[in-house]
Design a protein around this motif. Structure first.
Motif, PDB file in Angstrom:
ATOM      1  N   ARG A 110       0.848  -1.194   0.000  1.00  0.00           N
ATOM      2  CA  ARG A 110       0.000   0.000   0.000  1.00  0.00           C
ATOM      3  C   ARG A 110       0.886   1.247   0.000  1.00  0.00           C
ATOM      4  NH1 ARG A 110      -0.070  -1.607   5.456  1.00  0.00           N
ATOM      5  NH2 ARG A 110       0.315   0.118   6.939  1.00  0.00           N
ATOM      6  N   LYS A 111       0.399   2.266  -0.627  1.00  0.00           N
ATOM      7  CA  LYS A 111       1.158   3.510  -0.732  1.00  0.00           C
ATOM      8  C   LYS A 111       1.095   4.285   0.578  1.00  0.00           C
ATOM      9  CE  LYS A 111       0.705   4.281  -5.705  1.00  0.00           C
ATOM     10  NZ  LYS A 111       0.188   5.180  -6.757  1.00  0.00           N
ATOM     11  N   LYS A 112       2.240   4.874   0.943  1.00  0.00           N
ATOM     12  CA  LYS A 112       2.271   5.729   2.123  1.00  0.00           C
ATOM     13  C   LYS A 112       3.490   6.641   2.055  1.00  0.00           C
ATOM     14  CE  LYS A 112       2.133   5.764   7.179  1.00  0.00           C
ATOM     15  NZ  LYS A 112       2.131   4.950   8.426  1.00  0.00           N
ATOM     16  N   ASP A 113       3.270   7.911   2.256  1.00  0.00           N
ATOM     17  CA  ASP A 113       4.333   8.911   2.316  1.00  0.00           C
ATOM     18  C   ASP A 113       5.247   8.851   1.092  1.00  0.00           C
ATOM     19  OD1 ASP A 113       3.353   9.647   4.818  1.00  0.00           O
ATOM     20  OD2 ASP A 113       4.672   8.238   5.867  1.00  0.00           O
ATOM     21  N   GLY A 114       4.654   8.666  -0.065  1.00  0.00           N
ATOM     22  CA  GLY A 114       5.423   8.653  -1.301  1.00  0.00           C
ATOM     23  C   GLY A 114       6.164   7.361  -1.561  1.00  0.00           C
ATOM     24  N   GLY A 115       5.963   6.364  -0.702  1.00  0.00           N
ATOM     25  CA  GLY A 115       6.620   5.075  -0.890  1.00  0.00           C
ATOM     26  C   GLY A 115       5.631   3.944  -0.764  1.00  0.00           C
ATOM     27  N   TRP A 116       6.125   2.783  -0.312  1.00  0.00           N
ATOM     28  CA  TRP A 116       5.290   1.591  -0.211  1.00  0.00           C
ATOM     29  C   TRP A 116       5.507   0.909   1.142  1.00  0.00           C
ATOM     30  CZ3 TRP A 116       1.976   0.638  -4.163  1.00  0.00           C
ATOM     31  CH2 TRP A 116       2.255   1.244  -5.399  1.00  0.00           C
ATOM     32  N   ILE A 117       4.469   0.211   1.604  1.00  0.00           N
ATOM     33  CA  ILE A 117       4.570  -0.643   2.785  1.00  0.00           C
ATOM     34  C   ILE A 117       4.121  -2.046   2.384  1.00  0.00           C
ATOM     35  CG2 ILE A 117       3.756  -1.102   5.115  1.00  0.00           C
ATOM     36  CD1 ILE A 117       3.430   1.857   5.531  1.00  0.00           C
ATOM     37  N   LEU A 118       5.021  -3.020   2.553  1.00  0.00           N
ATOM     38  CA  LEU A 118       4.738  -4.407   2.188  1.00  0.00           C
ATOM     39  C   LEU A 118       4.461  -5.229   3.443  1.00  0.00           C
ATOM     40  CD1 LEU A 118       5.762  -3.740  -0.669  1.00  0.00           C
ATOM     41  CD2 LEU A 118       7.032  -5.893  -0.623  1.00  0.00           C
ATOM     42  N   GLU A 130      22.499 -24.182  -1.368  1.00  0.00           N
ATOM     43  CA  GLU A 130      21.600 -23.043  -1.190  1.00  0.00           C
ATOM     44  C   GLU A 130      20.477 -23.430  -0.220  1.00  0.00           C
ATOM     45  OE1 GLU A 130      23.620 -22.870  -5.108  1.00  0.00           O
ATOM     46  OE2 GLU A 130      22.394 -24.364  -4.107  1.00  0.00           O
ATOM     47  N   LYS A 131      20.262 -22.598   0.783  1.00  0.00           N
ATOM     48  CA  LYS A 131      19.262 -22.882   1.813  1.00  0.00           C
ATOM     49  C   LYS A 131      17.895 -22.323   1.396  1.00  0.00           C
ATOM     50  CE  LYS A 131      22.749 -24.476   4.079  1.00  0.00           C
ATOM     51  NZ  LYS A 131      23.044 -25.918   3.980  1.00  0.00           N
ATOM     52  N   GLN A 132      16.862 -22.892   2.035  1.00  0.00           N
ATOM     53  CA  GLN A 132      15.491 -22.448   1.796  1.00  0.00           C
ATOM     54  C   GLN A 132      14.984 -21.670   3.005  1.00  0.00           C
ATOM     55  OE1 GLN A 132      13.780 -23.123  -1.206  1.00  0.00           O
ATOM     56  NE2 GLN A 132      15.845 -23.788  -1.790  1.00  0.00           N
ATOM     57  N   PHE A 133      14.185 -20.629   2.747  1.00  0.00           N
ATOM     58  CA  PHE A 133      13.757 -19.750   3.835  1.00  0.00           C
ATOM     59  C   PHE A 133      12.262 -19.435   3.779  1.00  0.00           C
ATOM     60  CE2 PHE A 133      18.245 -19.016   3.391  1.00  0.00           C
ATOM     61  CZ  PHE A 133      18.693 -18.892   4.703  1.00  0.00           C
ATOM     62  N   GLU A 134      11.739 -19.182   4.967  1.00  0.00           N
ATOM     63  CA  GLU A 134      10.423 -18.552   5.084  1.00  0.00           C
ATOM     64  C   GLU A 134      10.663 -17.078   5.382  1.00  0.00           C
ATOM     65  OE1 GLU A 134       6.262 -18.711   7.673  1.00  0.00           O
ATOM     66  OE2 GLU A 134       7.813 -20.229   7.987  1.00  0.00           O
ATOM     67  N   LEU A 135       9.924 -16.226   4.710  1.00  0.00           N
ATOM     68  CA  LEU A 135      10.079 -14.784   4.887  1.00  0.00           C
ATOM     69  C   LEU A 135       8.825 -14.193   5.515  1.00  0.00           C
ATOM     70  CD1 LEU A 135      11.556 -13.779   1.394  1.00  0.00           C
ATOM     71  CD2 LEU A 135      12.789 -14.495   3.451  1.00  0.00           C
ATOM     72  N   VAL A 136       9.033 -13.240   6.397  1.00  0.00           N
ATOM     73  CA  VAL A 136       7.939 -12.453   6.950  1.00  0.00           C
ATOM     74  C   VAL A 136       8.218 -10.994   6.618  1.00  0.00           C
ATOM     75  CG1 VAL A 136       6.739 -11.695   9.022  1.00  0.00           C
ATOM     76  CG2 VAL A 136       7.456 -14.083   8.798  1.00  0.00           C
ATOM     77  N   LEU A 137       7.276 -10.358   5.958  1.00  0.00           N
ATOM     78  CA  LEU A 137       7.382  -8.930   5.644  1.00  0.00           C
ATOM     79  C   LEU A 137       6.420  -8.200   6.569  1.00  0.00           C
ATOM     80  CD1 LEU A 137       7.455 -10.598   2.641  1.00  0.00           C
ATOM     81  CD2 LEU A 137       8.274  -8.328   2.009  1.00  0.00           C
ATOM     82  N   ASP A 138       6.977  -7.623   7.616  1.00  0.00           N
ATOM     83  CA  ASP A 138       6.188  -6.981   8.660  1.00  0.00           C
ATOM     84  C   ASP A 138       6.279  -5.464   8.511  1.00  0.00           C
ATOM     85  OD1 ASP A 138       4.802  -6.324  10.924  1.00  0.00           O
ATOM     86  OD2 ASP A 138       6.346  -6.984  12.337  1.00  0.00           O
ATOM     87  N   GLU A 139       5.339  -4.926   7.764  1.00  0.00           N
ATOM     88  CA  GLU A 139       5.311  -3.473   7.533  1.00  0.00           C
ATOM     89  C   GLU A 139       6.667  -2.984   7.017  1.00  0.00           C
ATOM     90  OE1 GLU A 139       2.438  -1.112   8.650  1.00  0.00           O
ATOM     91  OE2 GLU A 139       1.585  -3.036   8.055  1.00  0.00           O
TER      92      GLU A 139
END
Length: 385
Positions: free
Chosen positions: A131-139, A196-205
């Motif tokens: 979502r857009k915020k302050d001219g950038g993005w929040i994922l 090469e390792k495998q990962f779970e990712l969390v994108l917290d704001e």
């Protein structure tokens, strides 16, 4: 297309020699650095940004030959093939300047994040939102089975933004630096033994600047298109991914087959080497035939993609990935069977491939989803979903 050019034959021989120098016990960082120095990692990227000016035809040869030598570089599927291709085709001028030279010379690596816990192969169910915020993005969102995040300088994340006109979510691609605040990773405990390792990712704001959106802008008509070109960008990356996965599978199958052939020529139980018996020889011959057929389809897919035929390449790339996955599993299985008990020892280096070969069948898309694609797109049959 069916007969390799002299340039491709020479490239294949040169990469094979590099692979033989490193072999099964290779150090990933050393091989990556040497392959980069020789220009192999960025052979598909534009010359004006430090690449070789070639395409998927050349890059797939590199990965196949390294795999055939027992030292595949899995991140080649992700960094130059997916991410490099997407940025080269759709990135802003600044994004190209910032990333392509490093991706080409191996000094920068980029991971690719699309798979989610609840979405699987259904990209329409991706819930990572921007979502857009302050001219950038929040994922915000989660990803799973993302390769090499720990060694990548950034991850190309597939998210979705809300269309202001319709309220519907549409895909967009974002470049997320590894040190971005709120970008968390945890390693997945895999039975698969891979460098090469495998990962779970969390994108917290995760806060990103406006220029993190691949292509920038709001529409494809404006140039390369950020918000309205997400699907184009996504499929521009997925076809190379399938072509390179095919190369990965073919290379692994060739490695296993070569081990079995050498063993069958020298192992003697009665009067003749076991390779003289048709029960041993014929399955190995069949495995060789199927690997060669898979390579032909891979070459067709690469040629169509490099010629700019994304639709034709989509069908061929899926078929190539399917054929290579099946041929790889069969070759590895037959190689282990040929060696008998020796096929399960650490000395011969085949047992670990029993698990690794399945990767070519299930990732980045399962064989069943490829069969769905072919039945719907190629044969025109109705969907069940």
């Amino acid at each position: 297309m069916t007969i390799e050019s002299q340039e491709h034959t020479a490239l294949r021989a040169a990469v094979a020699a590099l692979g033989q120098r490193h072999g099964r016990g290779y150090e990933r960082e050393q091989l990556w650095a040497e392959a980069a120095k020789l220009g192999y990692l960025g052979v598909n990227l534009p010359e004006e940004h430090g690449g070789g000016g070639g395409g998927m035809a050349e890059l797939s040869i590199v990965l196949e030959e390294l795999g055939a030598a027992g030292c595949p570089l899995l991140m080649m599927v992700v960094s130059p093939a997916i991410c490099g291709t997407v940025i080269a085709r759709f990135g802003t001028d600044e994004q190209k300047r910032q990333w392509l030279p490093g991706l080409a010379d191996g000094s920068l690596t980029m991971a690719f994040g699309i798979t989610e816990p609840d979405a699987g192969s259904n990209s329409h169910r991706i819930t990572t939102t921007a979502r857009k915020k302050d001219g950038g993005w929040i994922l915000t969102g989660r990803k799973v089975f993302i390769s090499g995040v720990d060694i990548a300088d950034a991850t190309l994340i597939v998210g979705r933004t809300e269309d202001a006109r319709t309220g519907k979510l549409k895909p967009c691609l974002f470049i997320v630096p590894r040190d971005a605040h709120g970008f968390q990773r945890s390693q997945i405990d895999m039975e698969l033994h891979a460098q090469e390792k495998q990962f779970e990712l969390v994108l917290d704001e995760v806060h990103l600047p406006a220029d993190a959106l691949v292509g920038g802008g709001t529409s494809h008509a404006e140039g390369r298109g950020g918000e309205d070109a997400g699907l184009l960008q996504l499929f521009a990356g997925l076809n190379p991914e399938r072509i390179m996965t095919a190369a990965f599978g073919i290379g692994m199958g060739r490695y296993a087959l070569a081990k079995a052939i050498d063993y069958a020529k020298t192992r003697q139980v009665w009067k003749a080497p076991i390779g003289a018996h048709q029960a041993i020889a014929h399955p190995l011959a069949q495995a060789h035939i199927e690997l060669e057929l898979a390579r032909l389809m891979m070459q067709k897919a690469a040629a169509l993609y490099d010629a700019g035929d994304d639709v034709g390449a989509g069908e061929a790339a899926n078929m190539a990935k399917y054929a290579a996955g099946e041929a790889c599993v069969k070759a590895v299985d037959q190689a282990v069977h040929t060696l008998g008990g020796n096929g399960l020892t650490r000395e011969y280096g085949l047992a670990s491939l029993i698990t690794a070969a399945r990767v070519a069948r299930i990732a980045p898309v399962s064989r069943e989803m490829i069969l769905n694609y072919v039945s719907h797109q190629s044969l025109g049959l109705p969907k069940s979903y």
